[in-house]
Design an enzyme around this catalytic site. Structure first.
Site, short mmCIF file in Angstrom:
data_model
loop_
_atom_site.label_atom_id
_atom_site.label_comp_id
_atom_site.label_asym_id
_atom_site.label_seq_id
_atom_site.Cartn_x
_atom_site.Cartn_y
_atom_site.Cartn_z
N LYS A 71 2.33 -5.47 -2.10
CA LYS A 71 2.75 -5.24 -3.48
C LYS A 71 4.27 -5.32 -3.68
CE LYS A 71 -1.25 -2.60 -4.99
NZ LYS A 71 -1.76 -1.38 -5.61
N ASP A 107 -1.44 -1.24 -12.37
CA ASP A 107 -2.02 -0.01 -11.78
C ASP A 107 -1.77 1.21 -12.67
OD1 ASP A 107 -3.22 -0.98 -9.49
OD2 ASP A 107 -1.44 -0.70 -8.23
P1 NDP Z 1 0.42 3.78 0.06
O1 NDP Z 1 0.13 3.57 1.49
O2 NDP Z 1 1.46 2.97 -0.61
O3 NDP Z 1 0.80 5.32 -0.20
C1 NDP Z 1 0.04 6.39 0.27
C2 NDP Z 1 0.80 7.69 0.07
O4 NDP Z 1 -0.03 8.76 0.50
C3 NDP Z 1 2.09 7.77 0.91
O5 NDP Z 1 3.07 8.45 0.17
C4 NDP Z 1 1.65 8.61 2.10
O6 NDP Z 1 2.69 9.39 2.66
C5 NDP Z 1 0.66 9.54 1.47
N1 NDP Z 1 -0.28 10.06 2.45
C6 NDP Z 1 -1.15 9.36 3.22
N2 NDP Z 1 -1.86 10.19 3.99
C7 NDP Z 1 -1.43 11.45 3.71
C8 NDP Z 1 -1.78 12.73 4.20
N3 NDP Z 1 -2.72 12.91 5.12
N4 NDP Z 1 -1.14 13.81 3.68
C9 NDP Z 1 -0.18 13.65 2.74
N5 NDP Z 1 0.20 12.44 2.24
C10 NDP Z 1 -0.43 11.36 2.73
O7 NDP Z 1 -1.00 3.58 -0.67
P2 NDP Z 1 -1.26 3.30 -2.22
O8 NDP Z 1 -0.34 4.15 -3.00
O9 NDP Z 1 -1.27 1.84 -2.46
O10 NDP Z 1 -2.76 3.79 -2.38
C11 NDP Z 1 -3.08 5.17 -2.43
C12 NDP Z 1 -4.50 5.33 -2.95
O11 NDP Z 1 -4.58 4.85 -4.26
C13 NDP Z 1 -5.55 4.56 -2.14
O12 NDP Z 1 -6.65 5.39 -1.92
C14 NDP Z 1 -5.95 3.42 -3.06
O13 NDP Z 1 -7.30 3.04 -2.89
C15 NDP Z 1 -5.76 4.10 -4.42
N6 NDP Z 1 -5.58 3.12 -5.51
C16 NDP Z 1 -6.49 3.12 -6.52
C17 NDP Z 1 -6.39 2.23 -7.56
C18 NDP Z 1 -7.42 2.22 -8.65
O14 NDP Z 1 -7.41 1.28 -9.45
N7 NDP Z 1 -8.29 3.21 -8.75
C19 NDP Z 1 -5.28 1.26 -7.64
C20 NDP Z 1 -4.33 1.39 -6.54
C21 NDP Z 1 -4.50 2.28 -5.51
P3 NDP Z 1 3.89 8.74 3.50
O15 NDP Z 1 4.75 8.10 2.46
O16 NDP Z 1 4.52 9.90 4.13
O17 NDP Z 1 3.25 7.78 4.45
#
Ligand code: NDP
Length: 283
Positions: A71, A107
């Site tokens: 992205k 999004d």
């Molecule tokens: P990213 O990988 O960009 O971001 C994930 C975030 O979650 C990061 O900040 C990460 O922290 C944090 N994170 C991951 N695991 C943990 C944990 N165990 N505890 C605390 N924080 C955690 O992913 P996206 O933002 O692209 O996607 C996130 C979710 O959104 C996914 O499940 C995706 O399917 C969903 N989504 C849904 C959409 C929809 O249309 N419904 C559209 C887009 C996304 P850190 O920065 O520290 O790694």
């Protein structure tokens, strides 16, 4: 014979990509309107992204969705960005206008259209947002533009959370702040709690590590995860009397906007949602 056998091509670049269900939603809407479009689910590894964009231009794709991990990187290969992309710093939808690639981000707008379709107004609301990745950036920016009063970004990587808060404070009227996520997260006072982490996304049966007893019956609790439809996070919120909303409306909301950008036509969101629900029931 006045007939064209050429389909308009759209699709998604991602890695991993096999379980991305957007093809089901978009192709149902294309069929419903009798459009000769094909949505291709394409495995594009990070090192192949530039070539994939070259190929997309060469094959005259009408557009493409971008998902993890493309992205941000995709912005190197487009010609123009929409205002929300400039704010969010990431794109999930590209449109090919006669060889000129324009990047959009649907999004956050999909999130806002999904939650407001459930009768929730964002105006003046205090939001607590879990996670600081791509989805969090888009959701925070669009909630701010839709009138949220404040957003607390609860993130485990301070710089990422701070970057989102800075965008809100510099570019919108919404007050952004950061709460470092270290162990079980306490919740700040809020009207809406949103999970923007992938914790609980199929096949992960878990839930974000937060103090669930701080959830009250007057709160709205929203997961952006569309699969499974009912995450443990939402179950725990519902047990405490909160209104629990899943990520399906967001998924459909962003797909509607993408469809419109590519075809210039309004799809029927009901057709898209029914196709997705039928798919989930099969799985
Ligand atoms: P990213 O990988 O960009 O971001 C994930 C975030 O979650 C990061 O900040 C990460 O922290 C944090 N994170 C991951 N695991 C943990 C944990 N165990 N505890 C605390 N924080 C955690 O992913 P996206 O933002 O692209 O996607 C996130 C979710 O959104 C996914 O499940 C995706 O399917 C969903 N989504 C849904 C959409 C929809 O249309 N419904 C559209 C887009 C996304 P850190 O920065 O520290 O790694």
């Amino acid at each position: 014979m006045n007939v064209s056998y050429r389909a308009e091509l759209v699709g998604v670049f991602g890695c991993p990509i096999d379980e991305n269900p957007t093809v089901v939603i978009q192709e149902a809407a294309f069929r419903a309107l009798g459009l000769n479009y094909r949505y291709l689910t394409l495995l594009v590894r990070p090192e192949g992204l530039e070539d994939a964009f070259r190929g997309m231009r060469a094959m005259n794709f009408r557009g493409i969705n971008l998902t993890v991990p493309h992205k941000v990187e995709a912005l190197k290969y487009v010609d123009e960005v929409a205002p929300e992309v400039e704010l969010i710093g990431a794109t999930n939808t590209v449109v090919n206008e006669n060889g000129r690639l324009i990047a959009y981000n649907t999004d956050g707008k999909g999130f806002v259209s999904g939650i407001t379709s459930r009768g929730v107004s964002l105006s003046g609301k205090r939001i607590a947002l879990l996670g600081a990745g791509g989805a969090a950036r888009a959701v925070a920016a669009e909630c701010a533009l839709a009138g949220a009063a404040s957003i607390v970004i609860i993130g485990r990587t301070a710089e990422k959370a701070q970057a989102i808060a800075d965008i809100l404070n510099r570019r919108t009227a919404c007050a952004g702040s950061v709460q470092l996520w270290n162990g079980t997260a306490k919740l700040p006072p809020c009207d809406i709690l949103i999970n923007c982490t992938p914790v609980g996304l199929f096949p992960d049966p878990g839930c974000p590590d937060i103090d669930y007893d701080a959830i009250t019956a007057d709160m709205i609790v929203q997961d952006v995860i569309p699969n499974p439809a009912d995450t443990l996070f939402l179950k725990k919120a519902r047990e405490r009397g909160a209104q629990a909303l899943n990520g399906l409306d967001m998924l459909i909301g962003q797909a509607v906007i993408g469809f419109r950008l590519w075809t210039g036509l309004d799809p029927d969101p009901k057709v898209m949602k029914q196709a997705m629900i039928a798919e989930q029931n099969q799985g």
